[in-house]
Scaffold this motif. Structure first.
Motif, short mmCIF file in Angstrom:
data_model
loop_
_atom_site.label_atom_id
_atom_site.label_comp_id
_atom_site.label_asym_id
_atom_site.label_seq_id
_atom_site.Cartn_x
_atom_site.Cartn_y
_atom_site.Cartn_z
N SER A 89 -24.07 13.34 39.89
CA SER A 89 -25.04 13.43 41.13
C SER A 89 -25.87 12.14 41.20
O SER A 89 -25.61 10.63 41.49
N GLN A 90 -25.98 11.45 39.34
CA GLN A 90 -26.49 9.88 39.47
C GLN A 90 -25.37 9.10 39.22
O GLN A 90 -25.48 7.59 40.87
N ILE A 91 -23.69 9.75 39.63
CA ILE A 91 -23.39 8.66 40.15
C ILE A 91 -23.10 8.06 41.48
O ILE A 91 -22.95 7.06 41.67
N THR A 96 -24.58 5.57 46.66
CA THR A 96 -25.17 4.98 47.50
C THR A 96 -25.54 4.03 47.71
O THR A 96 -26.93 3.96 47.29
N THR A 97 -25.46 3.10 49.04
CA THR A 97 -26.12 2.23 49.45
C THR A 97 -27.76 2.28 50.34
O THR A 97 -28.41 1.28 50.48
N ASP A 104 -20.97 2.59 48.30
CA ASP A 104 -20.27 1.01 47.85
C ASP A 104 -18.78 1.97 47.09
O ASP A 104 -19.61 2.45 45.92
N PHE A 105 -17.66 1.77 47.32
CA PHE A 105 -17.56 2.09 46.37
C PHE A 105 -16.94 1.65 44.78
O PHE A 105 -16.31 2.17 44.30
N THR A 106 -17.19 0.44 45.29
CA THR A 106 -16.73 -0.43 43.79
C THR A 106 -18.18 0.45 42.45
O THR A 106 -17.53 0.31 41.63
N LEU A 143 -14.37 11.31 45.30
CA LEU A 143 -16.28 10.75 46.17
C LEU A 143 -15.64 12.48 46.22
O LEU A 143 -16.78 13.64 45.60
N LYS A 144 -15.23 12.78 46.57
CA LYS A 144 -14.30 14.29 47.14
C LYS A 144 -14.15 15.32 46.25
O LYS A 144 -14.90 16.54 45.72
#
Length: 155
Positions: A89-91, A96-97, A104-106, A143-144
């Motif tokens: 969840s933290q990741i 989430t921008t 933000d995929f980076t 992400l999935k």
């Protein structure tokens, strides 16, 4: 002492029968009895049983093997490991921008690398993808995977 044990069993059995009667008589199509007709004690007993029956297998440490660049000469496999609900969840929160949920995929991939989501190969930095194709494909699969783990859908 024996009488107390027998009484306790009898009370428990009577409550179970009473709860079963409530379920049969007042259960809506969802399988939930009419809570407004239940005592607080009966509600708590019903909720406790419902909670026990809704448990899933622990998602922490569950793995999934992904194939990157499948069918090409650049194909490779990675093993993803679920880091637990709090870390996953933290990741996602960190990546989430804005309020629209853009990712933000980076940040997502840095969080995945830093927290061992990619358990094989042991990726130490995003520079791994300077030498391997498929960064955006891996990011989407990470992400999935995290979303599946947060939803309790990993097997």
């Amino acid at each position: 002492m024996d009488n107390q044990n027998e009484t306790q069993v009898t009370v428990t059995n009577n409550e179970e029968v009473k709860n079963e009667e409530v379920k049969q008589d007042d259960t809506a199509s969802t399988g939930t009895p009419d809570l407004s007709k239940m005592s607080e004690a009966d509600k708590r007993a019903f909720f406790a049983e419902e909670l026990k029956n809704s448990a899933i297998e622990n998602q922490f440490g569950k793995t999934e093997t992904i194939v990157v660049n499948e069918g090409t000469k650049y194909q490779y496999h990675m093993i993803l490991a679920f880091p637990g609900t709090a870390i996953a969840s933290q990741i996602e929160d960190d990546a989430t921008t804005d309020a629209t949920g853009n990712v933000d995929f980076t940040r997502l991939m840095q969080g995945a690398v830093d927290n061992g989501v990619i358990s094989f190969p042991q990726v130490k930095s995003l520079d791994f993808w300077n030498y391997h194709k498929g960064y955006s494909e891996v990011a989407a699969k990470v992400l999935k995977f995290l979303n599946d783990g947060l939803a309790g859908n990993l097997e």
